[in-house]
Motif scaffolding. Structure first.
Motif, PDB file in Angstrom:
ATOM      1  N   ASP A  33      -7.467  -7.289  -2.731  1.00  0.00           N
ATOM      2  CA  ASP A  33      -5.911  -8.102  -3.042  1.00  0.00           C
ATOM      3  C   ASP A  33      -6.285  -8.835  -4.303  1.00  0.00           C
ATOM      4  OD1 ASP A  33      -5.022  -6.836  -0.653  1.00  0.00           O
ATOM      5  OD2 ASP A  33      -5.496  -8.778   0.665  1.00  0.00           O
ATOM      6  N   ARG A  34      -7.145  -9.473  -4.494  1.00  0.00           N
ATOM      7  CA  ARG A  34      -7.352 -10.007  -5.776  1.00  0.00           C
ATOM      8  C   ARG A  34      -7.437  -9.293  -7.024  1.00  0.00           C
ATOM      9  NH1 ARG A  34     -11.843 -15.265  -4.771  1.00  0.00           N
ATOM     10  NH2 ARG A  34     -10.780 -16.074  -3.079  1.00  0.00           N
ATOM     11  N   LEU A  35      -8.076  -8.254  -6.932  1.00  0.00           N
ATOM     12  CA  LEU A  35      -7.770  -7.125  -7.951  1.00  0.00           C
ATOM     13  C   LEU A  35      -6.504  -6.525  -8.193  1.00  0.00           C
ATOM     14  CD1 LEU A  35      -9.447  -5.381  -9.895  1.00  0.00           C
ATOM     15  CD2 LEU A  35      -9.547  -3.790  -7.933  1.00  0.00           C
ATOM     16  N   ALA A  36      -5.809  -6.466  -7.051  1.00  0.00           N
ATOM     17  CA  ALA A  36      -4.307  -5.997  -7.257  1.00  0.00           C
ATOM     18  C   ALA A  36      -3.486  -6.892  -7.693  1.00  0.00           C
ATOM     19  CB  ALA A  36      -3.837  -5.264  -5.766  1.00  0.00           C
ATOM     20  N   SER A  37      -3.887  -8.088  -7.538  1.00  0.00           N
ATOM     21  CA  SER A  37      -2.854  -9.148  -7.897  1.00  0.00           C
ATOM     22  C   SER A  37      -3.081  -9.556  -9.499  1.00  0.00           C
ATOM     23  CB  SER A  37      -3.217 -10.313  -7.132  1.00  0.00           C
ATOM     24  OG  SER A  37      -4.430 -11.117  -7.215  1.00  0.00           O
ATOM     25  N   LEU A  38      -3.893  -8.823 -10.039  1.00  0.00           N
ATOM     26  CA  LEU A  38      -4.363  -9.169 -11.626  1.00  0.00           C
ATOM     27  C   LEU A  38      -3.163  -8.973 -12.436  1.00  0.00           C
ATOM     28  CD1 LEU A  38      -8.014  -8.067 -11.824  1.00  0.00           C
ATOM     29  CD2 LEU A  38      -7.250 -10.437 -11.669  1.00  0.00           C
ATOM     30  N   PRO A  39      -2.917  -9.686 -13.508  1.00  0.00           N
ATOM     31  CA  PRO A  39      -1.760  -9.312 -14.316  1.00  0.00           C
ATOM     32  C   PRO A  39      -1.759  -7.858 -14.808  1.00  0.00           C
ATOM     33  CG  PRO A  39      -2.603 -11.236 -15.112  1.00  0.00           C
ATOM     34  CD  PRO A  39      -3.632 -10.675 -13.799  1.00  0.00           C
ATOM     35  N   GLY A  40      -0.630  -7.148 -14.945  1.00  0.00           N
ATOM     36  CA  GLY A  40      -0.558  -5.720 -15.151  1.00  0.00           C
ATOM     37  C   GLY A  40      -0.692  -4.649 -14.216  1.00  0.00           C
TER      38      GLY A  40
ATOM     39  N   PRO B 120       0.405  -2.778 -10.935  1.00  0.00           N
ATOM     40  CA  PRO B 120       1.777  -2.297 -10.270  1.00  0.00           C
ATOM     41  C   PRO B 120       1.955  -3.199  -8.886  1.00  0.00           C
ATOM     42  CG  PRO B 120       0.322  -0.445  -9.971  1.00  0.00           C
ATOM     43  CD  PRO B 120      -0.455  -1.527 -10.921  1.00  0.00           C
ATOM     44  N   THR B 121       3.223  -3.120  -8.211  1.00  0.00           N
ATOM     45  CA  THR B 121       3.150  -3.770  -6.883  1.00  0.00           C
ATOM     46  C   THR B 121       2.809  -2.927  -5.757  1.00  0.00           C
ATOM     47  OG1 THR B 121       5.396  -2.778  -6.845  1.00  0.00           O
ATOM     48  CG2 THR B 121       5.591  -4.877  -8.018  1.00  0.00           C
ATOM     49  N   TYR B 122       2.684  -1.702  -6.068  1.00  0.00           N
ATOM     50  CA  TYR B 122       2.190  -1.039  -4.872  1.00  0.00           C
ATOM     51  C   TYR B 122       0.441  -0.872  -4.858  1.00  0.00           C
ATOM     52  CZ  TYR B 122       1.887   2.499  -8.958  1.00  0.00           C
ATOM     53  OH  TYR B 122       1.506   3.057  -9.986  1.00  0.00           O
ATOM     54  N   ALA B 123      -0.012  -1.413  -5.672  1.00  0.00           N
ATOM     55  CA  ALA B 123      -1.606  -1.530  -5.964  1.00  0.00           C
ATOM     56  C   ALA B 123      -2.062  -1.749  -4.748  1.00  0.00           C
ATOM     57  CB  ALA B 123      -1.889  -2.332  -7.006  1.00  0.00           C
ATOM     58  N   PRO B 124      -1.646  -2.808  -3.905  1.00  0.00           N
ATOM     59  CA  PRO B 124      -2.429  -3.523  -3.000  1.00  0.00           C
ATOM     60  C   PRO B 124      -2.612  -2.366  -1.662  1.00  0.00           C
ATOM     61  CG  PRO B 124      -1.146  -5.098  -3.554  1.00  0.00           C
ATOM     62  CD  PRO B 124      -0.773  -4.053  -4.263  1.00  0.00           C
ATOM     63  N   SER B 125      -1.536  -1.725  -1.286  1.00  0.00           N
ATOM     64  CA  SER B 125      -1.490  -0.687  -0.272  1.00  0.00           C
ATOM     65  C   SER B 125      -2.325   0.491  -0.714  1.00  0.00           C
ATOM     66  CB  SER B 125      -0.142  -0.522   0.054  1.00  0.00           C
ATOM     67  OG  SER B 125       0.520   0.063  -1.025  1.00  0.00           O
ATOM     68  N   VAL B 126      -2.155   0.951  -2.043  1.00  0.00           N
ATOM     69  CA  VAL B 126      -2.890   2.067  -2.531  1.00  0.00           C
ATOM     70  C   VAL B 126      -4.358   2.000  -2.504  1.00  0.00           C
ATOM     71  CG1 VAL B 126      -3.230   3.735  -4.556  1.00  0.00           C
ATOM     72  CG2 VAL B 126      -0.893   3.048  -3.780  1.00  0.00           C
ATOM     73  N   LEU B 127      -4.817   0.735  -2.860  1.00  0.00           N
ATOM     74  CA  LEU B 127      -6.170   0.426  -3.072  1.00  0.00           C
ATOM     75  C   LEU B 127      -6.734   0.456  -1.679  1.00  0.00           C
ATOM     76  CD1 LEU B 127      -6.379  -2.406  -5.811  1.00  0.00           C
ATOM     77  CD2 LEU B 127      -7.308   0.200  -5.593  1.00  0.00           C
ATOM     78  N   SER B 128      -6.039  -0.314  -0.774  1.00  0.00           N
ATOM     79  CA  SER B 128      -6.568  -0.296   0.546  1.00  0.00           C
ATOM     80  C   SER B 128      -6.589   1.196   1.445  1.00  0.00           C
ATOM     81  CB  SER B 128      -5.466  -1.056   1.620  1.00  0.00           C
ATOM     82  OG  SER B 128      -5.270  -2.223   1.166  1.00  0.00           O
ATOM     83  N   TYR B 129      -5.836   2.289   1.143  1.00  0.00           N
ATOM     84  CA  TYR B 129      -5.842   3.270   1.884  1.00  0.00           C
ATOM     85  C   TYR B 129      -6.971   4.044   1.152  1.00  0.00           C
ATOM     86  CZ  TYR B 129      -1.674   3.021   4.626  1.00  0.00           C
ATOM     87  OH  TYR B 129      -0.444   2.660   5.466  1.00  0.00           O
ATOM     88  N   ALA B 130      -7.026   4.076  -0.154  1.00  0.00           N
ATOM     89  CA  ALA B 130      -8.199   4.736  -0.891  1.00  0.00           C
ATOM     90  C   ALA B 130      -9.531   4.153  -0.519  1.00  0.00           C
ATOM     91  CB  ALA B 130      -7.911   4.465  -2.360  1.00  0.00           C
ATOM     92  N   VAL B 131      -9.653   2.924  -0.459  1.00  0.00           N
ATOM     93  CA  VAL B 131     -10.732   2.507  -0.157  1.00  0.00           C
ATOM     94  C   VAL B 131     -11.251   2.803   1.242  1.00  0.00           C
ATOM     95  CG1 VAL B 131     -12.151   0.113   0.304  1.00  0.00           C
ATOM     96  CG2 VAL B 131     -10.812   0.736  -1.865  1.00  0.00           C
ATOM     97  N   TYR B 132     -10.456   2.694   2.412  1.00  0.00           N
ATOM     98  CA  TYR B 132     -10.562   2.965   3.561  1.00  0.00           C
ATOM     99  C   TYR B 132     -11.170   4.332   3.575  1.00  0.00           C
ATOM    100  CZ  TYR B 132      -8.113  -1.126   5.460  1.00  0.00           C
ATOM    101  OH  TYR B 132      -7.831  -2.440   5.583  1.00  0.00           O
ATOM    102  N   ALA B 133     -10.467   5.262   2.978  1.00  0.00           N
ATOM    103  CA  ALA B 133     -10.980   6.720   2.970  1.00  0.00           C
ATOM    104  C   ALA B 133     -12.378   7.015   2.415  1.00  0.00           C
ATOM    105  CB  ALA B 133      -9.862   7.419   2.261  1.00  0.00           C
ATOM    106  N   LEU B 134     -12.604   6.295   1.361  1.00  0.00           N
ATOM    107  CA  LEU B 134     -14.082   6.377   0.726  1.00  0.00           C
ATOM    108  C   LEU B 134     -15.012   5.443   1.526  1.00  0.00           C
ATOM    109  CD1 LEU B 134     -13.022   5.592  -3.114  1.00  0.00           C
ATOM    110  CD2 LEU B 134     -13.647   7.671  -2.034  1.00  0.00           C
ATOM    111  N   VAL B 135     -14.730   4.612   1.994  1.00  0.00           N
ATOM    112  CA  VAL B 135     -15.507   3.898   2.967  1.00  0.00           C
ATOM    113  C   VAL B 135     -16.076   4.937   4.246  1.00  0.00           C
ATOM    114  CG1 VAL B 135     -16.096   2.166   4.568  1.00  0.00           C
ATOM    115  CG2 VAL B 135     -15.238   1.501   2.407  1.00  0.00           C
ATOM    116  N   LEU B 136     -14.880   5.410   4.813  1.00  0.00           N
ATOM    117  CA  LEU B 136     -15.278   6.171   6.166  1.00  0.00           C
ATOM    118  C   LEU B 136     -16.020   7.442   5.724  1.00  0.00           C
ATOM    119  CD1 LEU B 136     -12.019   6.277   8.075  1.00  0.00           C
ATOM    120  CD2 LEU B 136     -14.197   5.570   8.718  1.00  0.00           C
ATOM    121  N   ILE B 137     -15.614   8.175   4.448  1.00  0.00           N
ATOM    122  CA  ILE B 137     -16.515   9.259   3.938  1.00  0.00           C
ATOM    123  C   ILE B 137     -18.138   8.977   3.807  1.00  0.00           C
ATOM    124  CG2 ILE B 137     -16.823  10.732   2.192  1.00  0.00           C
ATOM    125  CD1 ILE B 137     -13.747  10.784   1.833  1.00  0.00           C
ATOM    126  N   GLY B 138     -18.316   7.603   3.049  1.00  0.00           N
ATOM    127  CA  GLY B 138     -19.547   7.403   2.915  1.00  0.00           C
ATOM    128  C   GLY B 138     -20.361   7.169   3.975  1.00  0.00           C
TER     129      GLY B 138
END
Length: 325
Positions: free
Chosen positions: A272-279, A281-299
Protein backbone atom coordinates in the motif's frame (compact mmCIF):
# COMPACT_ATOMS: atom_id res chain seq x y z
CA UNK A 1 13.02 -30.11 35.11
CA UNK A 2 13.07 -29.82 31.34
CA UNK A 3 11.98 -26.50 29.85
CA UNK A 4 9.77 -26.91 26.81
CA UNK A 5 10.85 -24.69 23.86
CA UNK A 6 7.23 -24.22 22.82
CA UNK A 7 6.31 -22.87 26.27
CA UNK A 8 9.22 -20.43 26.24
CA UNK A 9 8.30 -19.22 22.75
CA UNK A 10 4.67 -18.79 23.80
CA UNK A 11 5.67 -16.73 26.85
CA UNK A 12 7.95 -14.52 24.74
CA UNK A 13 5.14 -13.92 22.25
CA UNK A 14 2.77 -13.04 25.10
CA UNK A 15 5.22 -10.55 26.59
CA UNK A 16 5.85 -8.88 23.22
CA UNK A 17 2.12 -8.80 22.48
CA UNK A 18 1.37 -7.04 25.78
CA UNK A 19 4.28 -4.61 25.41
CA UNK A 20 3.72 -3.45 21.83
CA UNK A 21 0.55 -1.32 22.34
CA UNK A 22 2.48 0.85 24.80
CA UNK A 23 5.25 1.69 22.31
CA UNK A 24 3.48 1.81 18.93
CA UNK A 25 2.14 5.04 17.47
CA UNK A 26 -1.45 5.36 16.22
CA UNK A 27 -0.75 4.31 12.63
CA UNK A 28 1.25 1.27 13.73
CA UNK A 29 -1.43 0.42 16.30
CA UNK A 30 -4.05 0.39 13.54
CA UNK A 31 -1.99 -2.18 11.64
CA UNK A 32 -1.46 -4.15 14.86
CA UNK A 33 -5.21 -4.30 15.52
CA UNK A 34 -6.10 -5.27 11.95
CA UNK A 35 -3.38 -7.93 12.07
CA UNK A 36 -4.92 -9.45 15.20
CA UNK A 37 -8.41 -9.41 13.68
CA UNK A 38 -7.13 -11.07 10.52
CA UNK A 39 -5.35 -13.74 12.59
CA UNK A 40 -8.59 -14.41 14.48
CA UNK A 41 -10.45 -15.17 11.24
CA UNK A 42 -7.51 -17.07 9.78
CA UNK A 43 -7.39 -19.48 12.73
CA UNK A 44 -10.93 -20.51 11.79
CA UNK A 45 -10.00 -20.84 8.11
CA UNK A 46 -6.99 -22.98 9.02
CA UNK A 47 -9.20 -25.21 11.17
CA UNK A 48 -11.85 -25.47 8.46
CA UNK A 49 -9.44 -26.25 5.62
CA UNK A 50 -6.75 -28.11 7.53
CA UNK A 51 -9.01 -30.43 9.51
CA UNK A 52 -12.43 -30.53 7.86
CA UNK A 53 -10.94 -30.27 4.36
CA UNK A 54 -13.47 -27.58 3.35
CA UNK A 55 -12.50 -24.56 1.25
CA UNK A 56 -14.50 -21.43 2.03
CA UNK A 57 -14.24 -18.21 0.05
CA UNK A 58 -16.92 -16.61 2.18
CA UNK A 59 -15.36 -16.02 5.59
CA UNK A 60 -15.61 -12.31 4.91
CA UNK A 61 -19.40 -12.75 4.98
CA UNK A 62 -19.33 -14.01 8.58
CA UNK A 63 -16.91 -11.21 9.46
CA UNK A 64 -19.53 -8.79 8.07
CA UNK A 65 -22.41 -10.52 9.89
CA UNK A 66 -20.59 -10.11 13.20
CA UNK A 67 -19.81 -6.46 12.50
CA UNK A 68 -23.36 -5.57 11.41
CA UNK A 69 -24.90 -7.46 14.35
CA UNK A 70 -22.81 -5.65 16.94
CA UNK A 71 -23.29 -2.30 15.20
CA UNK A 72 -27.07 -2.60 14.89
CA UNK A 73 -27.48 -3.63 18.52
CA UNK A 74 -25.25 -0.82 19.78
CA UNK A 75 -26.98 1.79 17.62
CA UNK A 76 -30.37 0.66 18.91
CA UNK A 77 -29.49 1.11 22.55
CA UNK A 78 -28.07 -2.28 23.54
CA UNK A 79 -24.89 -2.29 25.67
CA UNK A 80 -21.79 -2.64 23.46
CA UNK A 81 -20.77 -5.73 25.43
CA UNK A 82 -24.07 -7.37 24.50
CA UNK A 83 -23.43 -6.48 20.86
CA UNK A 84 -19.96 -7.97 20.98
CA UNK A 85 -21.25 -11.19 22.56
CA UNK A 86 -24.07 -11.42 20.01
CA UNK A 87 -21.73 -10.99 17.03
CA UNK A 88 -20.14 -14.49 17.11
CA UNK A 89 -23.51 -16.06 17.98
CA UNK A 90 -25.19 -14.47 14.95
CA UNK A 91 -22.32 -15.57 12.69
CA UNK A 92 -22.50 -19.14 14.03
CA UNK A 93 -26.27 -19.36 13.57
CA UNK A 94 -25.93 -18.02 10.03
CA UNK A 95 -23.29 -20.64 9.30
CA UNK A 96 -25.54 -23.41 10.62
CA UNK A 97 -28.42 -22.28 8.40
CA UNK A 98 -26.27 -21.74 5.33
CA UNK A 99 -24.06 -24.77 5.92
CA UNK A 100 -26.85 -27.36 5.78
CA UNK A 101 -27.29 -27.03 1.99
CA UNK A 102 -23.79 -25.74 1.10
CA UNK A 103 -21.77 -28.46 2.83
CA UNK A 104 -23.31 -31.05 0.56
CA UNK A 105 -20.93 -29.61 -2.03
CA UNK A 106 -17.23 -30.37 -2.22
CA UNK A 107 -14.05 -28.86 -3.59
CA UNK A 108 -14.34 -25.92 -5.93
CA UNK A 109 -18.14 -26.24 -5.95
CA UNK A 110 -18.20 -25.40 -2.22
CA UNK A 111 -15.66 -22.61 -2.69
CA UNK A 112 -17.74 -20.95 -5.41
CA UNK A 113 -20.94 -21.39 -3.39
CA UNK A 114 -19.44 -19.65 -0.34
CA UNK A 115 -18.13 -16.89 -2.61
CA UNK A 116 -21.64 -16.43 -4.01
CA UNK A 117 -22.95 -16.30 -0.44
CA UNK A 118 -20.69 -13.36 0.35
CA UNK A 119 -21.66 -11.55 -2.85
CA UNK A 120 -25.36 -12.00 -2.05
CA UNK A 121 -24.87 -10.77 1.50
CA UNK A 122 -22.99 -7.66 0.38
CA UNK A 123 -25.64 -6.95 -2.23
CA UNK A 124 -28.40 -7.21 0.39
CA UNK A 125 -26.49 -5.02 2.83
CA UNK A 126 -26.16 -2.39 0.11
CA UNK A 127 -29.91 -2.42 -0.61
CA UNK A 128 -31.59 -2.76 2.79
CA UNK A 129 -32.52 0.36 4.70
CA UNK A 130 -31.80 -0.90 8.22
CA UNK A 131 -28.19 -1.74 7.26
CA UNK A 132 -27.63 1.77 5.92
CA UNK A 133 -27.43 0.72 2.27
CA UNK A 134 -24.20 1.50 0.44
CA UNK A 135 -23.48 4.31 2.91
CA UNK A 136 -23.41 1.86 5.82
CA UNK A 137 -23.82 2.40 9.55
CA UNK A 138 -22.04 5.37 11.10
CA UNK A 139 -21.59 6.74 14.60
CA UNK A 140 -21.27 3.33 16.25
CA UNK A 141 -20.63 3.88 20.00
CA UNK A 142 -17.27 3.08 21.52
CA UNK A 143 -16.95 -0.31 23.18
CA UNK A 144 -17.68 -0.08 26.87
CA UNK A 145 -18.24 -2.28 29.91
CA UNK A 146 -20.13 -0.54 32.68
CA UNK A 147 -18.47 2.82 33.30
CA UNK A 148 -15.30 1.87 31.41
CA UNK A 149 -15.15 3.07 27.81
CA UNK A 150 -12.53 2.19 25.22
CA UNK A 151 -11.34 5.60 24.07
CA UNK A 152 -7.84 4.72 22.85
CA UNK A 153 -6.47 2.44 20.17
CA UNK A 154 -4.31 0.62 22.72
CA UNK A 155 -7.46 -0.62 24.51
CA UNK A 156 -8.75 -2.07 21.23
CA UNK A 157 -5.34 -3.66 20.67
CA UNK A 158 -5.56 -5.47 24.00
CA UNK A 159 -9.19 -6.42 23.30
CA UNK A 160 -8.24 -7.79 19.89
CA UNK A 161 -5.36 -9.87 21.11
CA UNK A 162 -7.34 -11.13 24.08
CA UNK A 163 -9.95 -12.30 21.58
CA UNK A 164 -7.22 -13.95 19.51
CA UNK A 165 -5.84 -15.71 22.59
CA UNK A 166 -9.33 -17.04 23.35
CA UNK A 167 -9.76 -18.24 19.76
CA UNK A 168 -6.36 -19.98 19.82
CA UNK A 169 -7.14 -21.64 23.16
CA UNK A 170 -10.50 -22.95 21.93
CA UNK A 171 -8.92 -24.21 18.69
CA UNK A 172 -6.08 -25.93 20.56
CA UNK A 173 -8.54 -27.69 22.84
CA UNK A 174 -10.64 -28.78 19.86
CA UNK A 175 -7.79 -30.25 17.82
CA UNK A 176 -6.25 -32.08 20.80
CA UNK A 177 -9.56 -33.63 21.85
CA UNK A 178 -11.25 -36.77 20.59
CA UNK A 179 -13.34 -34.80 18.05
CA UNK A 180 -10.06 -33.29 16.84
CA UNK A 181 -8.73 -36.74 16.03
CA UNK A 182 -11.95 -37.47 14.19
CA UNK A 183 -11.48 -34.27 12.20
CA UNK A 184 -8.01 -35.41 11.15
CA UNK A 185 -9.55 -38.60 9.80
CA UNK A 186 -12.21 -36.53 8.07
CA UNK A 187 -9.60 -34.35 6.33
CA UNK A 188 -7.74 -37.45 5.14
CA UNK A 189 -10.75 -39.25 3.68
CA UNK A 190 -14.46 -38.64 4.22
CA UNK A 191 -15.28 -42.17 3.08
CA UNK A 192 -12.83 -43.75 5.52
CA UNK A 193 -14.07 -41.49 8.33
CA UNK A 194 -17.69 -42.39 7.63
CA UNK A 195 -16.85 -46.10 7.58
CA UNK A 196 -15.21 -45.67 11.00
CA UNK A 197 -18.49 -44.38 12.39
CA UNK A 198 -17.66 -40.64 12.36
CA UNK A 199 -20.74 -38.46 11.63
CA UNK A 200 -19.10 -36.64 8.72
CA UNK A 201 -21.92 -34.20 7.96
CA UNK A 202 -22.34 -33.16 11.58
CA UNK A 203 -18.61 -32.60 12.12
CA UNK A 204 -18.29 -30.55 8.94
CA UNK A 205 -21.22 -28.36 9.97
CA UNK A 206 -19.86 -27.82 13.50
CA UNK A 207 -16.41 -26.82 12.24
CA UNK A 208 -18.00 -24.53 9.66
CA UNK A 209 -20.01 -22.84 12.42
CA UNK A 210 -16.97 -22.63 14.72
CA UNK A 211 -14.88 -20.92 12.04
CA UNK A 212 -17.78 -18.50 11.46
CA UNK A 213 -17.90 -17.83 15.22
CA UNK A 214 -14.28 -16.68 15.17
CA UNK A 215 -14.96 -14.43 12.18
CA UNK A 216 -18.05 -12.99 13.86
CA UNK A 217 -16.09 -12.13 17.00
CA UNK A 218 -13.46 -10.36 14.92
CA UNK A 219 -16.20 -8.47 13.08
CA UNK A 220 -17.74 -7.32 16.35
CA UNK A 221 -14.45 -5.87 17.57
CA UNK A 222 -13.83 -4.30 14.16
CA UNK A 223 -17.11 -2.36 14.14
CA UNK A 224 -16.46 -0.79 17.56
CA UNK A 225 -12.87 0.07 16.64
CA UNK A 226 -13.71 1.79 13.36
CA UNK A 227 -17.13 3.15 14.39
CA UNK A 228 -18.34 2.49 10.86
CA UNK A 229 -19.36 -0.51 8.75
CA UNK A 230 -20.47 -0.66 5.12
CA UNK A 231 -20.47 -3.25 2.31
CA UNK A 232 -17.19 -1.77 1.10
CA UNK A 233 -15.57 -2.73 4.40
CA UNK A 234 -15.81 -6.43 3.45
CA UNK A 235 -14.68 -6.89 -0.17
CA UNK A 236 -14.37 -10.31 -1.76
CA UNK A 237 -10.60 -9.91 -1.71
CA UNK A 238 -10.63 -10.11 2.09
CA UNK A 239 -11.87 -13.73 2.01
CA UNK A 240 -9.14 -14.64 -0.48
CA UNK A 241 -6.66 -12.92 1.81
CA UNK A 242 -7.64 -15.13 4.74
CA UNK A 243 -7.05 -18.27 2.67
CA UNK A 244 -3.65 -17.00 1.56
CA UNK A 245 -2.75 -16.30 5.19
CA UNK A 246 -3.79 -19.80 6.27
CA UNK A 247 -1.90 -21.50 3.44
CA UNK A 248 1.25 -19.42 3.91
CA UNK A 249 1.35 -20.00 7.66
CA UNK A 250 0.41 -23.69 7.50
CA UNK A 251 -3.03 -25.25 7.32
CA UNK A 252 -4.19 -27.11 10.40
CA UNK A 253 -1.80 -25.28 12.75
CA UNK A 254 -2.83 -22.66 15.29
CA UNK A 255 0.38 -20.67 15.19
CA UNK A 256 0.54 -21.00 11.43
CA UNK A 257 -2.57 -18.84 11.14
CA UNK A 258 -0.97 -16.12 13.28
CA UNK A 259 2.32 -16.24 11.39
CA UNK A 260 0.55 -16.21 8.03
CA UNK A 261 -1.67 -13.29 9.05
CA UNK A 262 1.37 -11.37 10.27
CA UNK A 263 3.37 -11.99 7.10
CA UNK A 264 0.57 -11.10 4.69
CA UNK A 265 -0.67 -8.08 6.67
CA UNK A 266 2.80 -6.56 6.83
CA UNK A 267 3.32 -7.36 3.15
CA UNK A 268 0.03 -5.67 2.21
CA UNK A 269 0.93 -2.59 4.25
CA UNK A 270 4.23 -2.37 2.44
CA UNK A 271 2.51 -2.71 -0.92
CA UNK A 272 0.00 0.00 0.00
CA UNK A 273 2.82 2.38 0.78
CA UNK A 274 4.52 1.47 -2.48
CA UNK A 275 1.30 1.99 -4.43
CA UNK A 276 0.77 5.42 -2.85
CA UNK A 277 4.09 6.78 -4.08
CA UNK A 278 3.91 9.70 -6.55
CA UNK A 279 3.41 8.57 -10.13
CA UNK A 280 1.73 5.26 -9.28
CA UNK A 281 -1.65 4.67 -11.01
CA UNK A 282 -4.86 4.55 -8.96
CA UNK A 283 -5.34 0.85 -9.67
CA UNK A 284 -1.88 -0.04 -8.32
CA UNK A 285 -3.01 -1.24 -4.84
CA UNK A 286 -5.46 -3.86 -6.12
CA UNK A 287 -3.17 -5.02 -8.94
CA UNK A 288 -0.20 -5.37 -6.62
CA UNK A 289 -2.30 -7.23 -4.05
CA UNK A 290 -3.59 -9.82 -6.51
CA UNK A 291 -0.17 -10.26 -8.12
CA UNK A 292 1.61 -10.71 -4.80
CA UNK A 293 -1.03 -13.13 -3.49
CA UNK A 294 -0.51 -15.25 -6.59
CA UNK A 295 3.29 -15.14 -6.32
CA UNK A 296 3.27 -15.90 -2.59
CA UNK A 297 0.91 -18.85 -3.06
CA UNK A 298 2.99 -20.26 -5.92
CA UNK A 299 6.19 -19.86 -3.90
CA UNK A 300 4.75 -21.53 -0.81
CA UNK A 301 3.17 -24.40 -2.77
CA UNK A 302 6.45 -25.05 -4.62
CA UNK A 303 9.00 -24.67 -1.82
CA UNK A 304 7.06 -25.02 1.45
CA UNK A 305 3.86 -26.91 0.61
CA UNK A 306 2.98 -27.38 4.29
CA UNK A 307 3.42 -23.68 5.12
CA UNK A 308 5.95 -21.58 7.03
CA UNK A 309 5.42 -22.95 10.54
CA UNK A 310 5.52 -26.69 9.66
CA UNK A 311 8.55 -26.09 7.41
CA UNK A 312 10.51 -24.21 10.08
CA UNK A 313 9.46 -26.67 12.81
CA UNK A 314 10.55 -29.59 10.65
CA UNK A 315 13.96 -28.08 10.01
CA UNK A 316 14.52 -27.27 13.69
CA UNK A 317 13.50 -30.80 14.66
CA UNK A 318 15.89 -32.20 12.09
CA UNK A 319 18.76 -30.09 13.45
CA UNK A 320 18.04 -31.17 17.04
CA UNK A 321 17.94 -34.81 15.93
CA UNK A 322 21.26 -34.34 14.14
CA UNK A 323 22.86 -32.81 17.22
CA UNK A 324 21.68 -35.67 19.46
CA UNK A 325 23.00 -38.30 17.09
Amino acid sequence: MRIRPGLVAGLLVAVVTLALPAVLDDSALAVYILLGLAAMVTVGVSLLMGYAGQVSLGQGAFYAIGAYTAALLALNGAPPLAGLLAAPVAAALSALVIGVPLLRLRGHHLAFATLAMQLILLSLAGQLEFTGGDIGLQGIPQFSVGSFEATSASVYAYLTWAGLALVMLVTHNVITSRPGRALRALATSEIAAASAGIPVGRYKLVVFALSATFAGLAGGIYCFYTGYVAPGSFPVLISIQYIVMAVVGGLGTVWGAVVGATAITLLVQGLDRLASLPGMPTYAPSVLSYAVYALVLIGVVLFMPQGLVPAVSGRLSGKRAGVRS
